[in-house]
Design an enzyme around this catalytic site. Structure first.
Site, PDB file in Angstrom:
ATOM      1  N   TYR A   1     111.294 117.899 123.676  1.00 21.33           N
ATOM      2  CA  TYR A   1     111.832 119.205 124.071  1.00 21.33           C
ATOM      3  C   TYR A   1     113.287 119.112 124.511  1.00 21.33           C
ATOM      4  O   TYR A   1     113.665 119.635 125.549  1.00 21.33           O
ATOM      5  CB  TYR A   1     111.006 119.811 125.224  1.00 21.33           C
ATOM      6  CG  TYR A   1     109.571 120.029 124.861  1.00 21.33           C
ATOM      7  CD1 TYR A   1     109.203 121.114 124.071  1.00 21.33           C
ATOM      8  CD2 TYR A   1     108.596 119.139 125.277  1.00 21.33           C
ATOM      9  CE1 TYR A   1     107.890 121.307 123.712  1.00 21.33           C
ATOM     10  CE2 TYR A   1     107.272 119.321 124.918  1.00 21.33           C
ATOM     11  CZ  TYR A   1     106.931 120.406 124.138  1.00 21.33           C
ATOM     12  OH  TYR A   1     105.628 120.591 123.783  1.00 21.33           O
TER      13      TYR A   1
ATOM     14  N   TYR B   1      97.906 124.791 128.036  1.00 17.81           N
ATOM     15  CA  TYR B   1      98.687 123.938 127.134  1.00 17.81           C
ATOM     16  C   TYR B   1      97.706 123.057 126.368  1.00 17.81           C
ATOM     17  O   TYR B   1      96.847 122.407 126.970  1.00 17.81           O
ATOM     18  CB  TYR B   1      99.691 123.059 127.900  1.00 17.81           C
ATOM     19  CG  TYR B   1     100.411 122.108 126.965  1.00 17.81           C
ATOM     20  CD1 TYR B   1     101.449 122.569 126.157  1.00 17.81           C
ATOM     21  CD2 TYR B   1     100.014 120.777 126.841  1.00 17.81           C
ATOM     22  CE1 TYR B   1     102.079 121.726 125.256  1.00 17.81           C
ATOM     23  CE2 TYR B   1     100.639 119.925 125.937  1.00 17.81           C
ATOM     24  CZ  TYR B   1     101.666 120.403 125.156  1.00 17.81           C
ATOM     25  OH  TYR B   1     102.283 119.567 124.255  1.00 17.81           O
TER      26      TYR B   1
ATOM     27  N   ASP C   1      89.312 120.997 126.873  1.00  8.34           N
ATOM     28  CA  ASP C   1      90.439 120.085 126.646  1.00  8.34           C
ATOM     29  C   ASP C   1      90.682 119.312 127.944  1.00  8.34           C
ATOM     30  O   ASP C   1      91.299 119.812 128.870  1.00  8.34           O
ATOM     31  CB  ASP C   1      91.667 120.893 126.229  1.00  8.34           C
ATOM     32  CG  ASP C   1      92.897 120.021 126.007  1.00  8.34           C
ATOM     33  OD1 ASP C   1      92.852 118.830 126.368  1.00  8.34           O
ATOM     34  OD2 ASP C   1      93.904 120.537 125.482  1.00  8.34           O
TER      35      ASP C   1
ATOM     36  N   LYS D   1      95.512 110.937 126.624  1.00 13.61           N
ATOM     37  CA  LYS D   1      96.399 110.481 127.702  1.00 13.61           C
ATOM     38  C   LYS D   1      95.928 109.203 128.431  1.00 13.61           C
ATOM     39  O   LYS D   1      96.297 108.125 128.024  1.00 13.61           O
ATOM     40  CB  LYS D   1      96.670 111.638 128.661  1.00 13.61           C
ATOM     41  CG  LYS D   1      97.556 112.699 127.993  1.00 13.61           C
ATOM     42  CD  LYS D   1      98.233 113.617 128.969  1.00 13.61           C
ATOM     43  CE  LYS D   1      99.388 114.337 128.324  1.00 13.61           C
ATOM     44  NZ  LYS D   1      99.144 115.717 127.921  1.00 13.61           N
TER      45      LYS D   1
END
Ligand code: PLP
Length: 430
Positions: free
Chosen positions: A21, A149, A250, A279
């Protein structure tokens, strides 16, 4: 083009490497790391920084963890990679067994993916193929809650928060999904029956086209670092059952103890039909993710088109090196120390961060599990804040109005204290 050798590392990085980003024309500064150990990142310039980020939720057991290092070396000496099409191997089988053991029944069919976003794509494909196999192709939409997200690939983006996500940039290329308002009640609030009304209405109205609900259970991470009341999740599970809609949890950020439970769904005593993990799965050593579903979903897909095949298969699926490290990371989790580590961090963060609610620069200070958040009144100047943090000897990467930490579980109280006082100093300085 030959690489311009006259450029320093810093200049080459700025001129040739994209960062997450970040603009190539006006990049934020990037600091070169020379090594890392435990909860400390060492910069090439010599500074030692206490890591508040766990490299985005991942490095839960610390950098250069001796057990993970050892397994990685052993696996390199055995085989680093081999295709998963038509071949299989011990590291994937062992990891699969551990995941099935750790997860609540009936989650038992494991797809080993190569990144979190991909595991979300796989979960969504599973739901679409599940309904296709039952000749209900109209069930192809997703319902989610705002403030979420789920990753950067296109289907995952379509269920990220429509305001602070990337919808405005990609507009028509992004599938239209159904968004319920973000839950208002936090885990500490008294439950109020009226707060689930919109969800109930949305299910009544849209269930015929809904393939699945996708959400981050209890903790919404990169979409806004918000914590919500477990009863929302209970309600959504009940509505999914009533209206024949699948539930995707998620847990890429929340899985493996971060919220104080092994999986955040446990706060609501809810089991999803599909769970996404990533992760911290490898203890942050390399990229790996998993999508795990039930026998019912897997077997239904198996009756469907494409000869019953699930239509996904990345080149690096089931990478043995990543699986071996993930397997050892799960073994460390199974030793059980994380529970005490996370609860010590939670208590410490509550002691040090919650009093900052008094400051006029802080809109909301909140803590859940080993996650501490200062939501500021004003947008944070990231470059400036980071210079201050580096002076304090800490690594914290804010975004928007959010200053937050989720340190490695192995962090010491002394290190935590440095992190918290750096956050307090920042909040007092603005
Ligand atoms: C980070 C994250 C993802 C995406 O994972 P990547 O490995 O970055 O693709 C998806 N969902 C949640 C909740 C995440 O935190």
């Amino acid at each position: 083009m030959t690489s311009p050798s006259h450029l320093s590392n810093e200049a080459f990085d700025r001129q040739h490497l994209w960062h997450p980003y970040t603009s190539m024309s006006h990049p934020l500064p990037s600091y070169e790391v020379s090594s890392a150990k435990g909860a400390t990142i060492t910069l090439k310039s010599g500074e030692q920084l206490i890591d508040g980020m766990s490299s985005w939720w991942a490095v839960i057991h610390g950098y250069r963890n001796p057990r993970l290092d050892k397994v990685a070396h052993q696996q390199i000496d055995t085989v680093s990679h081999v295709m998963f099409g038509g071949l299989t191997h011990e590291p994937a089988i062992k990891l699969g067994r551990q995941l099935v053991d750790m997860l609540p029944a009936p989650l038992e069919k494991v797809f080993i993916a190569d990144s979190g976003s991909v595991s979300v794509e796989v979960a969504i494909k599973m739901t679409l193929q599940y309904w296709l196999a039952q000749s209900r192709p109209e069930k192809s939409k997703l319902l989610t809650i705002k403030g979420g997200y789920h990753g950067d690939t296109f289907k995952a983006m379509s269920v990220c928060d429509p305001e602070n996500g990337m919808h405005s940039f990609f507009n028509k290329a992004i599938a239209t999904q159904i968004f319920a308002d973000a839950p208002e009640l936090t885990p500490d609030d008294e439950w109020d029956e009226t707060s689930g009304q919109q969800l109930t209405l949305w299910f009544e109205q849209f269930h015929k086209e809904l393939a699945a609900v996708i959400l981050e259970p209890i903790v919404q991470g990169a979409g806004g670092m918000r914590f919500y009341h477990p009863n929302y999740l209970k309600l959504i599970r009940a509505l999914c059952d009533k209206y024949d809609v699948l539930l995707i949890a998620d847990e890429i950020a929340t899985g493996f103890g971060r919220t104080g439970k092994l999986f955040a769904c446990e706060h609501a005593e809810v089991t999803p039909d599909i769970i996404c993990l990533g992760k911290a799965l490898t203890g942050g050593y390399m990229t790996l993710a998993a999508t795990v579903t039930t026998a019912k979903v897997a077997e239904t897909i198996g009756q469907g088109p494409a000869g019953g095949a699930l239509m996904h298969g990345p080149t690096f699926m089931g990478n043995p090196l990543a699986c071996a490290v993930a397997s050892e990371s799960l073994a460390i989790i199974s030793d059980g120390n994380w529970q005490q580590q996370v609860s010590i961090i939670e208590k410490y963060l509550k002691d040090k961060l919650l009093p900052l609610n008094e400051l006029s620069s802080v809109r909301d200070a909140r803590v859940f599990g080993a996650i501490g958040v200062l939501e500021m009144e004003q947008r944070i100047d990231v470059a400036e804040a980071q210079r201050l943090f580096i002076k304090h000897g800490v690594w914290i990467r804010p975004f928007g109005r959010l200053l937050y930490i989720m340190p490695p579980y192995i962090i010491s109280e002394q290190e935590l204290s440095t992190l918290c006082s750096a956050m307090a100093d920042y909040a007092k300085s603005v």
